[in-house]
Design a protein around this motif. Structure first.
Motif, mmCIF file in Angstrom:
data_model
loop_
_atom_site.group_PDB
_atom_site.id
_atom_site.type_symbol
_atom_site.label_atom_id
_atom_site.label_comp_id
_atom_site.label_asym_id
_atom_site.label_seq_id
_atom_site.Cartn_x
_atom_site.Cartn_y
_atom_site.Cartn_z
ATOM 1 N N ASN A 137 -7.189 -8.644 6.303
ATOM 2 C CA ASN A 137 -6.556 -8.270 7.569
ATOM 3 C C ASN A 137 -7.268 -7.266 8.319
ATOM 4 N N ASP A 138 -7.893 -7.587 9.317
ATOM 5 C CA ASP A 138 -8.596 -6.428 10.157
ATOM 6 C C ASP A 138 -7.947 -5.334 10.672
ATOM 7 N N ARG A 139 -6.612 -5.504 10.767
ATOM 8 C CA ARG A 139 -6.002 -4.417 11.284
ATOM 9 C C ARG A 139 -5.676 -3.246 10.177
ATOM 10 N N TRP A 140 -5.565 -3.682 8.913
ATOM 11 C CA TRP A 140 -4.910 -2.912 7.943
ATOM 12 C C TRP A 140 -6.106 -2.563 6.881
ATOM 13 N N GLY A 141 -7.313 -3.301 7.046
ATOM 14 C CA GLY A 141 -8.073 -2.922 5.928
ATOM 15 C C GLY A 141 -7.738 -2.908 4.555
ATOM 16 N N ASP A 142 -8.296 -1.736 3.893
ATOM 17 C CA ASP A 142 -7.926 -1.602 2.362
ATOM 18 C C ASP A 142 -6.702 -1.580 2.100
ATOM 19 N N MET A 143 -5.773 -1.175 3.331
ATOM 20 C CA MET A 143 -4.391 -0.708 3.186
ATOM 21 C C MET A 143 -3.545 -2.123 2.760
ATOM 22 N N LEU A 254 6.586 -5.107 15.155
ATOM 23 C CA LEU A 254 8.051 -4.393 14.770
ATOM 24 C C LEU A 254 7.781 -2.774 14.531
ATOM 25 N N TYR A 255 6.646 -2.476 13.971
ATOM 26 C CA TYR A 255 6.626 -0.973 13.329
ATOM 27 C C TYR A 255 5.256 -0.345 13.750
ATOM 28 N N TYR A 256 4.068 -1.028 14.024
ATOM 29 C CA TYR A 256 2.785 -0.379 13.904
ATOM 30 C C TYR A 256 2.854 0.506 15.199
ATOM 31 N N THR A 257 2.200 1.759 14.655
ATOM 32 C CA THR A 257 2.086 2.798 15.854
ATOM 33 C C THR A 257 0.508 3.171 15.682
ATOM 34 N N ASP A 263 2.668 3.157 8.206
ATOM 35 C CA ASP A 263 3.429 2.494 9.093
ATOM 36 C C ASP A 263 4.300 1.293 8.289
ATOM 37 N N LEU A 264 3.607 0.425 7.489
ATOM 38 C CA LEU A 264 4.075 -0.592 6.873
ATOM 39 C C LEU A 264 5.478 -0.377 5.825
ATOM 40 N N LEU A 265 5.120 0.682 5.068
ATOM 41 C CA LEU A 265 5.788 0.959 3.872
ATOM 42 C C LEU A 265 6.999 1.571 4.460
ATOM 43 N N ASN A 266 6.488 2.685 5.414
ATOM 44 C CA ASN A 266 7.791 3.252 6.078
ATOM 45 C C ASN A 266 8.816 2.316 6.696
ATOM 46 N N TYR A 267 8.202 1.106 7.427
ATOM 47 C CA TYR A 267 9.290 0.461 8.175
ATOM 48 C C TYR A 267 10.012 -0.372 6.962
ATOM 49 N N ALA A 268 9.215 -0.856 5.967
ATOM 50 C CA ALA A 268 9.966 -1.650 5.045
ATOM 51 C C ALA A 268 11.019 -0.737 4.282
ATOM 52 N N HIS A 269 10.849 0.444 4.011
ATOM 53 C CA HIS A 269 11.834 1.360 3.446
ATOM 54 C C HIS A 269 12.416 2.599 4.463
ATOM 55 N N ARG A 270 12.457 2.088 5.632
ATOM 56 C CA ARG A 270 13.167 3.039 6.716
ATOM 57 C C ARG A 270 14.677 3.499 6.268
ATOM 58 N N ARG A 271 14.671 4.555 6.578
ATOM 59 C CA ARG A 271 16.557 5.016 6.531
ATOM 60 C C ARG A 271 17.229 4.206 7.603
ATOM 61 N N GLY A 272 18.030 3.666 7.068
ATOM 62 C CA GLY A 272 19.085 2.643 7.949
ATOM 63 C C GLY A 272 18.726 1.186 7.717
ATOM 64 N N GLY A 273 17.567 0.836 6.910
ATOM 65 C CA GLY A 273 17.220 -0.161 6.746
ATOM 66 C C GLY A 273 17.904 -0.947 5.362
ATOM 67 N N PRO A 274 17.388 -2.218 4.815
ATOM 68 C CA PRO A 274 17.916 -2.672 3.492
ATOM 69 C C PRO A 274 17.615 -1.787 2.204
ATOM 70 N N MET A 275 16.508 -1.192 2.533
ATOM 71 C CA MET A 275 15.771 -0.547 1.384
ATOM 72 C C MET A 275 15.234 0.892 1.578
ATOM 73 N N PRO A 276 16.563 1.873 1.877
ATOM 74 C CA PRO A 276 15.858 3.082 2.220
ATOM 75 C C PRO A 276 15.139 3.807 1.039
ATOM 76 N N TRP A 277 13.942 4.606 1.532
ATOM 77 C CA TRP A 277 13.528 5.458 0.489
ATOM 78 C C TRP A 277 14.299 6.675 0.189
ATOM 79 N N GLN A 278 14.068 6.803 -0.942
ATOM 80 C CA GLN A 278 14.789 8.164 -1.563
ATOM 81 C C GLN A 278 13.995 9.362 -1.547
ATOM 82 N N SER A 279 14.347 10.580 -1.568
ATOM 83 C CA SER A 279 13.469 11.754 -1.590
ATOM 84 C C SER A 279 13.314 12.258 -2.937
#
Length: 342
Positions: A137-143, A254-257, A263-279
């Motif tokens: 993936n040219d945009r994401w590279g190693d990520m 949807l999310y790229y800044t 960007d990607l993981l923060n969107y997938a686990h955004r607060r308010g989304g289906p899988m919000p990350w925990q602190s």
């Protein structure tokens, strides 16, 4: 007058007693001795590196080593990511002040461009090497390829801690696996702000991390607009998660800044989304630590002490100098070990 038994009767009784004792002893050996646990899970490490299908158990630590650009491998001393990886491994497995108290496998995922001499050196350092196929993936590279850490067919453990290689330790981190934020959480199928598909998500997941620039947001890490740092997170791998992330690579509108690292993981686990990350508890980790953060209270400090081309380096900071010292400590440790076997 009482008569004693004949000698041959006495010897026969002794022989029968001996045979019975032998049978009982054999049964105890066969069925009473516990079977040792499989190597690489809870028991001692196997002399030979385990195959990929053996990489399963309760806890593990992962990191990723890859090559960017034209894919040409660098010399060992000039490959900063490789040196960072060896330094991190040394701190986790060998340094007296920071090594893990319990046996936790360290797994380094590599792409096909990492040459065998580097892989073998890392194996000698004590890690498990797993080669993964590049996700182009040219945009994401190693990520994009780094998403392989979530694939349970590559590495399957209950809880996995991912640590960026440019992280330094001030003390052991065994107890991070018991942080309250690392418990399995149910997916919220009727969450708000979910334009992408969620019907293929796992029923439960773990994504525990720390806010980006935690010192700036203070204790208000529950705010919906605070992203987490992808330099360290504790997660649970699953086929559903891995497929979901792969699908998001093609939906970056949807999310790229511009921040490939967050960007990607923060969107997938955004607060308010289906899988919000925990602190994670704020005492575990600091992103871009300052000169006063070497007091030992925060065990994980993320700083680009050996930045790659085009990246900002903080090598002159107090933490950067501390990290450089750990690098030379690592080099000296292995020089001494190698000379001892000469």
């Amino acid at each position: 007058m009482h008569e004693t038994g004949r000698p041959e009767e006495f010897m026969s009784k002794k022989l029968i007693s001996f045979c019975l004792l032998s049978i009982v002893f054999t049964i105890v050996l066969l069925f009473g001795t516990p079977i040792p646990p499989p190597a690489g899970v809870d028991g001692p490490a196997s002399p030979a590196p385990p195959s990929t299908n053996q990489l399963q158990g309760r806890y593990a630590i992962t990191t990723f080593l890859g090559l960017r650009g034209d894919g040409k491998d660098q010399g060992d001393d000039s490959d900063t990511e490789y040196v960072n990886t060896r330094t991190l491994v040394y701190q986790l497995l060998h340094a007296p002040s920071t090594k893990l108290h319990k046996e936790v496998p360290i797994i380094v995922l590599v792409n096909e461009n990492v040459r065998e001499s580097k892989r073998q050196r890392l194996r000698d350092d004590g890690v498990i090497i797993v080669e993964v196929e590049t996700i182009s993936n040219d945009r994401w590279g190693d990520m994009a390829t780094r998403l392989r850490i979530f694939d349970p067919t590559v590495v399957s453990y209950e809880k996995i801690l991912f640590i960026d290689a440019d992280t330094v330790l001030t003390r052991p981190i065994d107890k991070i696996f018991n942080d309250p934020s690392t418990k399995l959480s149910p997916v919220k199928h009727h969450s708000r702000n979910t334009p992408d598909k969620v019907d293929g998500l796992p029923e439960k997941f773990i994504m525990a991390a720390s806010p980006v620039m935690a010192r700036d947001v203070g204790s208000d890490s529950a705010r919906a607009d605070v992203p987490f740092c992808n330099g360290l997170f504790l997660y649970s791998p699953s086929r559903e998660l891995f497929s979901y992330y792969q699908g998001l690579l093609d939906e970056s509108e949807l999310y790229y800044t511009g921040d490939k690292g967050h960007d990607l993981l923060n969107y997938a686990h955004r607060r308010g989304g289906p899988m919000p990350w925990q602190s994670l508890h704020g005492s575990w980790y600091l992103d871009w630590p300052g000169d006063n953060d070497l007091d030992g209270k925060t065990p994980l400090l993320h700083t680009k002490w050996q930045a790659r081309d085009g990246e900002v380096s903080y090598s002159n900071s107090a933490v950067g100098k501390y990290a450089q010292a750990r690098r030379w400590e690592m080099e000296g440790y292995w020089i001494g070990k190698d000379e001892a076997f000469m």
